[in-house]
Design an enzyme around this catalytic site. Structure first.
Site, PDB file in Angstrom:
ATOM      1  N   HIS A  78       1.006  -1.321   0.065  1.00  0.00           N
ATOM      2  CA  HIS A  78      -0.076  -0.120   0.011  1.00  0.00           C
ATOM      3  C   HIS A  78       0.936   1.155   0.110  1.00  0.00           C
ATOM      4  O   HIS A  78       1.931   1.233   0.624  1.00  0.00           O
ATOM      5  CB  HIS A  78      -1.060   0.072   1.177  1.00  0.00           C
ATOM      6  CG  HIS A  78      -0.160   0.267   2.409  1.00  0.00           C
ATOM      7  ND1 HIS A  78       0.036   1.325   3.033  1.00  0.00           N
ATOM      8  CD2 HIS A  78       0.021  -0.737   3.252  1.00  0.00           C
ATOM      9  CE1 HIS A  78       0.508   1.033   4.329  1.00  0.00           C
ATOM     10  NE2 HIS A  78       0.549  -0.160   4.604  1.00  0.00           N
ATOM     11  N   ASP A  80      -0.390   4.426   0.901  1.00  0.00           N
ATOM     12  CA  ASP A  80      -0.812   5.629   2.129  1.00  0.00           C
ATOM     13  C   ASP A  80       0.226   5.277   3.184  1.00  0.00           C
ATOM     14  O   ASP A  80       0.642   4.359   3.353  1.00  0.00           O
ATOM     15  CB  ASP A  80      -2.045   5.497   2.211  1.00  0.00           C
ATOM     16  CG  ASP A  80      -2.588   3.929   3.103  1.00  0.00           C
ATOM     17  OD1 ASP A  80      -2.273   3.128   2.568  1.00  0.00           O
ATOM     18  OD2 ASP A  80      -3.276   4.341   3.923  1.00  0.00           O
ATOM     19  N   GLU A 175      -4.727   1.799   3.179  1.00  0.00           N
ATOM     20  CA  GLU A 175      -4.669   0.412   3.992  1.00  0.00           C
ATOM     21  C   GLU A 175      -4.433   0.858   5.730  1.00  0.00           C
ATOM     22  O   GLU A 175      -4.996   0.293   6.348  1.00  0.00           O
ATOM     23  CB  GLU A 175      -3.370  -0.337   3.578  1.00  0.00           C
ATOM     24  CG  GLU A 175      -3.281  -1.605   4.256  1.00  0.00           C
ATOM     25  CD  GLU A 175      -2.485  -1.582   5.674  1.00  0.00           C
ATOM     26  OE1 GLU A 175      -2.414  -2.603   6.220  1.00  0.00           O
ATOM     27  OE2 GLU A 175      -1.967  -0.417   5.971  1.00  0.00           O
ATOM     28  N   GLU A 176      -4.008   1.835   5.761  1.00  0.00           N
ATOM     29  CA  GLU A 176      -3.560   2.477   7.333  1.00  0.00           C
ATOM     30  C   GLU A 176      -4.937   2.905   7.722  1.00  0.00           C
ATOM     31  O   GLU A 176      -5.313   2.857   9.157  1.00  0.00           O
ATOM     32  CB  GLU A 176      -2.785   3.535   7.220  1.00  0.00           C
ATOM     33  CG  GLU A 176      -1.511   3.330   6.600  1.00  0.00           C
ATOM     34  CD  GLU A 176      -0.558   2.221   7.594  1.00  0.00           C
ATOM     35  OE1 GLU A 176      -1.310   2.052   8.648  1.00  0.00           O
ATOM     36  OE2 GLU A 176       0.616   1.956   7.418  1.00  0.00           O
ATOM     37  N   HIS A 379       4.833   4.357  12.149  1.00  0.00           N
ATOM     38  CA  HIS A 379       3.665   5.346  12.522  1.00  0.00           C
ATOM     39  C   HIS A 379       4.311   6.452  13.437  1.00  0.00           C
ATOM     40  O   HIS A 379       3.445   7.041  14.183  1.00  0.00           O
ATOM     41  CB  HIS A 379       2.273   4.579  13.052  1.00  0.00           C
ATOM     42  CG  HIS A 379       1.962   3.615  12.388  1.00  0.00           C
ATOM     43  ND1 HIS A 379       0.600   3.009  12.607  1.00  0.00           N
ATOM     44  CD2 HIS A 379       2.225   3.034  10.954  1.00  0.00           C
ATOM     45  CE1 HIS A 379       0.268   2.319  11.417  1.00  0.00           C
ATOM     46  NE2 HIS A 379       1.164   2.273  10.499  1.00  0.00           N
TER      47      HIS A 379
END
Length: 407
Positions: A78, A80, A175-176, A379
């Site tokens: 992904h 994002d 996805e996040e 993150h």
């Protein structure tokens, strides 16, 4: 190795943070900036059938170069990045020949990536690390995975002596925020199985993940002058506090690991008239997962009985443990395991304490174990990725393609 560094940096310096409050796909317009770049790059390295749909899902094909029938497999990542921490103006730092000491990410703000706190750093002494500058996340989740897939496909195009079947590539938005697979066209993708390149440290190979649900508890109170409130006031804030206190106190993210499940209260809003609790529920075991959801219902019923039905509960299942869908086709895990062993990596097979596109894709009919992408501390400002881990992930992808052709 410089080629991998350059490619990775070209991706992470494009802001692709997703937004759970948006109802569009992709959830942010800026995700298109990298999506369009990736589609063009896949064409430029020689892949075929490159497409990007109206929701920014990207697919492409590396055609088979063998004359016998081989299952079509896929690799998915992904583009994002998490909304949990800023992904704007990412400025990666490159640390060559890491010496095992603390890394000063930002001297002005005294932000330090410490090996005494993040012990995993010590396994990368002598390697090249890419870190943040302490003000943003890095985006290795999952731009490292994208880097590895593109690099592996480019290598296979340039080395036709390496035999492989048809390989399908898929890159997804959002996805996040749990939507990466929502609009993924399995039929169009056309693979027998696939691998998400979305794990963490080198060697990770995962085919189990949490069962997951979200919950929102809303409490409607009654505000009365506190001097005359006896028997009349219903304080929504205090009721919220009672409900949280009734949850199992040690079954929280801070005190669990392995296959332990948890309740995670992440947002509380409140005043006397109205309060809300938002939390997530996680467990690898389906029975315990359902028991956790049932406990919330019991607590709401308990306090509704005491406070005249002033509480409502909204429960939403998010995804389920993909183990159920992978075990019947376990040979696809064995192929990835052998690929790692063949290039000198010890596989670390363990459950994911989180979710992955692979979970939803597996339940949609595309079995999809998860392979390491190499990054750590996702993150947040302490995120980093060893370049050598990305290089090894490229080699794993190539070897999986070879092994599939030899089956």
């Amino acid at each position: 190795m410089q080629h991998i560094i350059d490619r990775f940096i070209s991706y992470v310096t494009i802001d692709t943070q997703s937004d759970s409050s948006s109802e569009t796909t992709p959830s942010t317009e800026k995700q298109w900036n990298l999506a369009k770049k990736l589609a063009e790059e896949l064409r430029s390295i020689g892949l075929e059938d490159v497409s990007i749909d109206d929701n920014a899902y990207i697919m492409a094909t590396l055609p088979s170069n063998v004359d016998h029938e081989v299952p079509t497999i896929g690799f998915i990542s992904h583009f994002d990045t998490s909304p949990d921490f800023s992904g704007t103006n990412v400025k990666p730092n490159i640390i060559e020949n890491y010496d095992g000491n603390d890394i000063v990410l930002n001297e002005e703000k005294n932000i330090i990536l410490s090996s005494s706190y993040f012990h995993d750093l010590l396994q990368y002494i002598g390697q090249t690390l890419i870190t943040t500058d302490g003000t943003t996340l890095l985006g290795a989740d999952d731009k490292a995975g994208i880097t590895e897939i593109v690099t592996a496909m480019e290598y296979l195009v340039k080395h036709p002596e390496i035999k492989h079947g048809a390989i399908r590539i898929g890159f997804t938005p959002d996805e996040e925020i749990g939507r990466g697979a929502h609009k993924f066209d399995i039929e169009k993708f056309g693979a027998k199985w696939a691998y998400t390149m979305d794990g963490s440290q080198i060697g990770e190979l995962e085919y189990e993940n949490f069962n997951a649900a979200s919950a929102k508890i809303t409490i409607n109170g009654k505000s009365v002058h506190p001097g005359y409130a006896k028997g009349k006031m219903v304080n929504a804030v205090l009721i919220a506090n009672h409900i949280i206190a009734d949850l199992p106190r040690h079954e929280i993210p801070e005190e669990t690991d392995g296959r332990d499940g948890f309740f995670h209260v992440h947002t509380v809003h409140g005043e006397i008239e109205n309060a809300s609790i938002e939390l997530i529920i996680r467990d690898h075991d389906l029975q315990r997962f359902n028991e956790r959801k049932e406990l919330l219902k019991v607590l709401v019923k308990k306090y509704n009985h005491k406070y005249d039905d002033c509480i409502s509960l909204e429960l939403k299942d998010q995804y389920f443990n993909m183990k159920e869908k992978i075990e019947p086709v376990y040979h696809i895990v064995e192929i990835a395991k052998k690929a790692m062993e063949d290039i000198g990596i010890k596989p670390i097979i363990k459950p994911i304490r989180g979710g992955t596109d692979g979970s939803q894709l597996s339940y949609m009919g595309l079995p999809c174990p998860n392979i390491f992408a190499g990054g750590h501390n996702f993150h947040g400002k302490y995120e980093y990725v060893p370049v050598e881990s990305m290089q090894k992930a490229v080699e794993v992808i190539i070897r999986i393609c070879e092994l599939t052709a030899h089956q």
